[in-house]
Design a protein around this motif. Structure first.
Motif: not given
Lengths: 220, 317
Positions: A2-4, A175, A193, A196-197, B98-99, B232, B234, B236-239
């Protein structure tokens, strides 16, 4: 995942030729699963043969009734069964956003959901947003601002951007939203933000951002 | 992906009973983690029970002034709920950290709690992993362990729990409500919901076979400043490498939980008591039992510094 992660983002090695071959193999497999429709699935805890099931949903305001292998993702149903190839398969694991479509008006990754989970849903793909003769404002803005290079991520970017602007209008926080209790507003930080997906390996982000900003300004 | 049979459940009790009838079955809601793992054949359920039709998608006020969050409430909708934004800001903040937008539109409250670790060795089926293949060993121990856990680990597993939402819920003293295949309903404090790996890292929660999460309960609001800081690789969009969820009151008292450092959201009651004494004191209590590798030892310092940042932000708020 999921998260790249940088090592897993699809690379330029994925040539158009390879892509077409994969597409042909996919179509052949579709035929195979139809053949197996006459056979009973093997009983027991681990079925070995494809299990077929029926599902119907609306795609771009047209009813689609399909018999699919239960394993078929919404993405593969759109591309391989309905031949709506505008929606792209990038990473196939929810990292890149190339497969973004709208379900009930909300953007989702079509690679991480099964077709059978969408009984009765209303799906919109890039083909349903606009046509070459009547482009959606977001499509027109991407063309005008040159919001792409190779174009592979573009349908996902456009579907995502359209839904993203609706999410801001609906007051959904992000966020970077400073104050949770007031309505978020469109600005560059919010756009980055919220998008970002959707990854663009060509790095056309500046022009993508320009296209989205133009549409946001117009619809604000 | 392995072939599987599929059914749409029509009642929570029916779903739980169906799971017991089909050994190895999985519930599917958002599917964002399960489908990913099924493609890699890390998860190979012979039967899928689609719970999306169970109407567990409401957020209701409870008699004691709290909230009852249906198991199927999507992450986007939970983060955007007016009551959550106003009274449980730390949860809203954790969710949107998250995500991606797309994934939050799909992911559910219960599914988020039950997502699996993103340990790269768990995902790489060519590597030893006691969680994926019990008894095969742990390639993360002695491997590249920068992202791995420093608390609650064992000599069989050092994976972290990846959820941000769970960290927000933990600091809010959330309670998980479930139904079992025999129809009985029970509640489990989130504090007791996750197991530590011990000798059996494949067992991640205290749920019984077939037990279905129906809701998550929040007690009445506690006020204070609600903060969630996630560090994290990055923006955004990182664990998380580490994350800090905190509720800070005007007098400097409060509570805190950590993400990215353990197989579950990490909260230590004695650390809460140190809140008025500053980041170093809080970190000392939170990290007292830490076990690090040379690669992830930086997380200890990062926790303390992020705590300092959070406490400073709370003071300025």
């Amino acid at each position: 995942m999921n998260e790249p992660s940088d090592s897993e983002i699809p690379s330029g090695e994925f040539s158009r030729r390879k892509f077409l071959l994969t597409g042909a193999a996919g179509a052949a497999m579709t035929g195979l699963s139809r053949l197996n429709a006459q056979e009973q699935p093997t009983p027991g805890p681990h079925p070995m043969k494809p299990i077929l099931t029926r599902v119907s949903f609306t795609v771009n305001e047209k009813m689609a009734e399909l018999e699919v292998d239960t394993r078929t993702t919404l993405l593969d149903a759109l591309r391989e069964h309905l031949h709506l190839t505008g929606t792209k398969k990038g990473c196939d694991q929810g990292q890149c956003g190339a497969c973004t479509v709208l379900s009930g008006g909300r953007r989702i990754n079509s690679c991480l959901t099964l077709a059978v989970m969408h009984q009765g849903d209303k799906i919109t793909t890039i083909e349903g947003l606009g046509t070459p003769d009547r482009l959606h404002p977001m499509q027109r803005a991407f063309v005008k601002c040159d919001g792409f290079q190779c174009g592979y991520c573009t349908p996902g970017q456009i579907c995502s951007a359209v839904a993203m602007l609706d999410e801001i209008k609906a007051g959904i926080p992000s966020h970077v939203t400073q104050d949770l209790t007031s309505a978020p507003a469109f600005n560059a930080a919010e756009m980055r933000e919220r998008m970002s997906g959707n990854l663009c390996r060509c790095g056309a982000y500046c022009n993508i951002a320009e296209a989205i900003t133009e549409v946001a300004g117009r619809s604000a | 992906m392995k072939p599987f049979t599929y059914e749409r459940a029509t009642s929570p009790a029916g779903a739980a009973a169906a799971a017991l009838r089909h050994p190895g079955a999985r519930f599917v809601a958002g599917g964002t983690n399960l489908l990913d793992l099924m493609k890699l054949e890390i998860e190979t359920p012979p039967h899928l029970i689609d719970v999306n039709g169970l109407k567990l998608d409401a957020i209701e006020s409870t008699d004691d002034g709290g909230l009852r969050i249906g198991a199927l409430v999507r992450n986007t909708d939970l983060a955007a709920d007016e009551r959550v934004r106003r009274d449980y800001g730390v949860l809203s903040r954790a969710l949107v950290a998250g995500a991606s937008g797309q994934l939050r539109n799909m992911a559910t409250t219960a599914g988020n709690l039950l997502q699996r670790t993103r340990c790269p060795y768990f995902y790489d089926t060519n590597q030893a992993c006691n969680k994926r293949s019990p008894g095969s060993g742990c390639a993360a121990i002695g491997g590249f362990s920068r992202v791995h856990a420093v608390l609650g680990v064992s000599d069989t597993c050092i994976a972290t729990h990846p959820s941000d939402m769970a960290v927000g819920l933990r600091v809010l003293d959330a309670v998980v409500e479930t139904i079992r295949p025999d129809g009985t309903v029970r509640t489990i404090p989130l504090a007791e919901f996750y197991r530590l790996p011990g000798k059996e890292p494949q067992l991640e929660t205290v749920l019984d076979p077939g037990e279905l999460i129906t809701a998550v309960l929040l007690p009445k609001p506690v006020g204070g400043v609600h903060l969630y800081q996630k560090v994290r690789d990055r923006a955004s969009y990182a664990f998380a490498l580490i994350s800090v969820a905190a509720i800070v009151q005007k007098d400097g008292t409060g509570r805190v939980a950590l993400g990215g450092v353990a197989p579950k959201p990490w909260r230590v009651e004695e650390a809460d008591a140190e809140m008025p004494n500053g980041a170093r004191a809080v970190a000392a209590k939170l990290l007292a039992q830490a076990t690090t590798t040379p690669e992830n030892a930086f997380k200890l310092k990062l926790v303390e510094r992020t705590l300092a940042s959070v406490l400073a932000e709370a003071k300025g708020a």
